[in-house]
Design an enzyme around this catalytic site. Structure first.
Site, PDB file in Angstrom:
ATOM      1  N   HIS A 165       0.845  -1.210   0.000  1.00 54.12           N
ATOM      2  CA  HIS A 165       0.000   0.000   0.000  1.00 54.12           C
ATOM      3  C   HIS A 165       0.872   1.248   0.000  1.00 54.12           C
ATOM      4  O   HIS A 165       1.493   1.592   0.999  1.00 54.12           O
ATOM      5  CB  HIS A 165      -0.885  -0.016   1.261  1.00 54.12           C
ATOM      6  N   HIS A 202       1.193   5.356  -2.136  1.00 54.02           N
ATOM      7  CA  HIS A 202       0.547   6.319  -3.047  1.00 54.02           C
ATOM      8  C   HIS A 202       1.665   6.997  -3.844  1.00 54.02           C
ATOM      9  O   HIS A 202       2.205   8.022  -3.413  1.00 54.02           O
ATOM     10  CB  HIS A 202      -0.242   7.364  -2.255  1.00 54.02           C
ATOM     11  N   GLN A 244     -10.110   9.051  -4.545  1.00 52.08           N
ATOM     12  CA  GLN A 244      -9.793   9.846  -3.343  1.00 52.08           C
ATOM     13  C   GLN A 244     -10.967  10.702  -2.868  1.00 52.08           C
ATOM     14  O   GLN A 244     -11.172  10.892  -1.681  1.00 52.08           O
ATOM     15  CB  GLN A 244      -8.580  10.737  -3.628  1.00 52.08           C
ATOM     16  N   HIS A 265      -9.802   1.836   0.551  1.00 49.13           N
ATOM     17  CA  HIS A 265      -9.529   2.610   1.760  1.00 49.13           C
ATOM     18  C   HIS A 265     -10.820   2.522   2.568  1.00 49.13           C
ATOM     19  O   HIS A 265     -11.863   2.980   2.096  1.00 49.13           O
ATOM     20  CB  HIS A 265      -9.208   4.064   1.416  1.00 49.13           C
ATOM     21  N   GLU A 288     -11.120   4.784   7.356  1.00 46.31           N
ATOM     22  CA  GLU A 288      -9.928   5.522   7.796  1.00 46.31           C
ATOM     23  C   GLU A 288     -10.406   6.801   8.480  1.00 46.31           C
ATOM     24  O   GLU A 288     -10.329   7.909   7.940  1.00 46.31           O
ATOM     25  CB  GLU A 288      -9.003   5.848   6.617  1.00 46.31           C
ATOM     26  N   ASP A 309       2.284   3.410   2.851  1.00 43.85           N
ATOM     27  CA  ASP A 309       1.269   4.421   2.535  1.00 43.85           C
ATOM     28  C   ASP A 309       1.912   5.660   1.898  1.00 43.85           C
ATOM     29  O   ASP A 309       2.238   5.642   0.729  1.00 43.85           O
ATOM     30  CB  ASP A 309       0.468   4.782   3.788  1.00 43.85           C
ATOM     31  N   TRP A 328       0.107  13.798   3.707  1.00 42.28           N
ATOM     32  CA  TRP A 328      -0.329  12.979   4.846  1.00 42.28           C
ATOM     33  C   TRP A 328       0.838  12.442   5.666  1.00 42.28           C
ATOM     34  O   TRP A 328       0.649  11.906   6.735  1.00 42.28           O
ATOM     35  CB  TRP A 328      -1.193  11.813   4.345  1.00 42.28           C
TER      36      TRP A 328
HETATM   37 FE   FE2 Z   1      -3.693   5.005   1.759  1.00 45.44          FE
END
Ligand code: FE2
Length: 462
Positions: free
Chosen positions: A84, A86, A179, A237, A240, A336, A342
């Site tokens: 996982h 991005h 997203q 996702h 979360e 991630d 983030w």
């Molecule tokens: Fe994620």
């Protein structure tokens, strides 16, 4: 090209090491032989082993083109797997502004602004950079999420180009990740369908972000129907958020159980699980175990993002790793975000992820620390569905890492870099062993990466 790795400890999966030591012969990009290593007779130069299979090994060794690596008992493991990440958002931290509140929601707002300035070159360049970092650290399989709530689907096309370009080294899976929602973003369903048509490997979702609970459930139904129709996997996702009312993981698991996607679906993040009460958690364990879904916990991002709306006591905000492992659910650790809205930090390191996961999920028992290694190797491989393409066994692709460590526990503790990373029989990364010269009272000498002096000699010779 042929290669022999001699005298290696073999990783056997789920944190275990196979008994004894082995020689591994690599031919034509595949693992041709795995035979027990036997100590050479005293006084020989080490080439006169007499164990089973030595004919093939001896013959290979006389071929000048064969590369012989003496592992000196180091750990030979299949490559790390990133379940996982991005890549489309990686390396954008501070662009156009920093995430001042540190929340997931402001991160999404920052990214939404940055998304407007994306170009193909921009995405290709940043994604490739992070994949280079990961390959150097032994990550040879990567699942990246890619935001498809963009009418141009520019990042998706760019990542598909990267996937083709790196395929000799890294197997890259791209998740069509909405997203900003499937139901709540204009044209969301069409964009998801189009993303799959343009080559996304996995169908994503983000049910907790949708405007209503009903939209969230519908978005999951849509994702499963699309995946089933196209023969793809699902990786959403899911939950979360620190809201204990966010319970989409039960919907995802039930859809997996009742559809043709049993064992082919993943719920990523599921941080709301950190706020569920005991009675509901118990019920959930049963559904998740039956459904065959995997969970991916992302300790960096969620330790940073969750609990931001809490006073004290403040929740840890992570999924129930220990409990779900005990219930028989496959759980993996993901990196991630890497230097994006983030998570401002990150190098793409799977062992950093595992170490952070150990503390975040309180996996501090010795077996649990070894399990954390599995969560960035074979357990993560199950998330990607790598099957027989993954592992140290005759006939499988020669993808592996030689770690200067005696065990998975040791690799996690000392955060070792692989001495060699081999992709399809080719050495793609080498990290020579570095010692630190230490001037210490009463003695002067070398210090090897936090190994007790009595154990250091083996790694120095590797
Ligand atoms: Fe994620």
């Amino acid at each position: 090209m042929r290669m022999i790795v001699r005298d290696a400890r073999l990783y056997a999966g789920d944190g275990e090491v196979a008994p004894g030591r082995a020689d591994v012969l690599v031919e034509d990009g595949r693992i041709a032989r795995v035979v027990p290593y036997e100590e050479p007779p005293p006084g020989t130069d080490g080439d006169a082993g007499t164990g089973p299979g030595t004919d093939a090994l001896a013959e290979a060794r006389t071929d000048a083109r064969t590369r012989v690596v003496d592992a000196h008992g180091a750990l030979l493991a299949p490559p790390f797997v990133e379940p996982h990440i991005h890549l489309d958002t990686a390396l954008t931290a501070g662009e156009p502004r920093w995430n001042a509140s540190g929340t997931l929601w402001e991160g999404i707002a920052c990214w939404s602004e940055r998304k407007e300035t994306l170009t193909r070159e921009d995405v290709v360049d940043r994604a490739t950079e992070v994949l280079r970092w990961q390959a150097a650290q032994g990550v040879l399989h990567v699942r990246t999420h890619c935001d498809v709530t963009d009418g141009r689907l520019l990042a998706l096309d760019a990542l598909a180009e990267v996937r083709d370009r790196v395929r000799d080294v890294i197997g890259l899976q791209i998740v069509a990740f909405p997203q900003e929602g499937i139901r709540s973003f204009p044209d969301g369903e069409r964009l998801m369908t189009e993303a799959v048509r343009r080559g996304a490997d996995v169908v994503g979702a983000i049910p907790h972000f949708e405007d209503t609970r009903e939209d969230g459930v519908e978005s999951l139904r849509f994702a499963f129907a699309l995946a089933e129709r196209e023969g793809l996997r699902v990786d959403a996702h899911c939950d979360e958020i620190d809201d204990e009312q966010s319970r989409f993981v039960e919907v995802l698991a039930t859809l997996a159980l009742r559809s043709g996607l049993r064992g082919r679906a993943t719920a990523s993040h599921t941080t709301a699980m950190g706020s569920y009460n005991g009675a509901y958690s118990y019920k959930l364990q049963r559904i998740l175990a039956r459904s065959g879904i995997s969970l991916v916990c992302n300790p960096f991002a969620n330790l940073g993002l969750q609990g931001r709306f809490d006073a004290y006591p403040r929740r840890r905000g992570l999924t129930q790793v220990k409990e779900m492992l005990a219930a028989g659910v496959n759980v993996a650790f993901g990196h991630d975000d890497v230097m994006d809205p983030w998570n401002p930090l990150g190098t793409g390191s799977p062992l950093q992820t595992a170490l952070t996961g150990v503390y975040a999920a309180q996996l501090t028992g010795t077996d649990e620390i070894a399990t954390a290694f599995a969560m960035v190797t074979d357990r993560a491989a199950r998330v990607l569905g790598l099957g027989e393409e993954y592992g140290i066994a005759e006939g499988r692709p020669a993808n592996f890492v030689l770690l200067p460590a005696g065990s998975p526990f040791d690799a996690v503790r000392r955060q070792v870099r692989p001495r060699y990373v081999v992709a399809r029989g080719r050495v793609v990364a080498e990290t020579p062993y570095q010692a630190t010269r230490l001037d210490w009272p009463g003695e002067e000498g070398e210090m090897i990466d936090f190994v007790r002096r009595r154990d250091a000699a083996a790694w120095q010779r590797l």
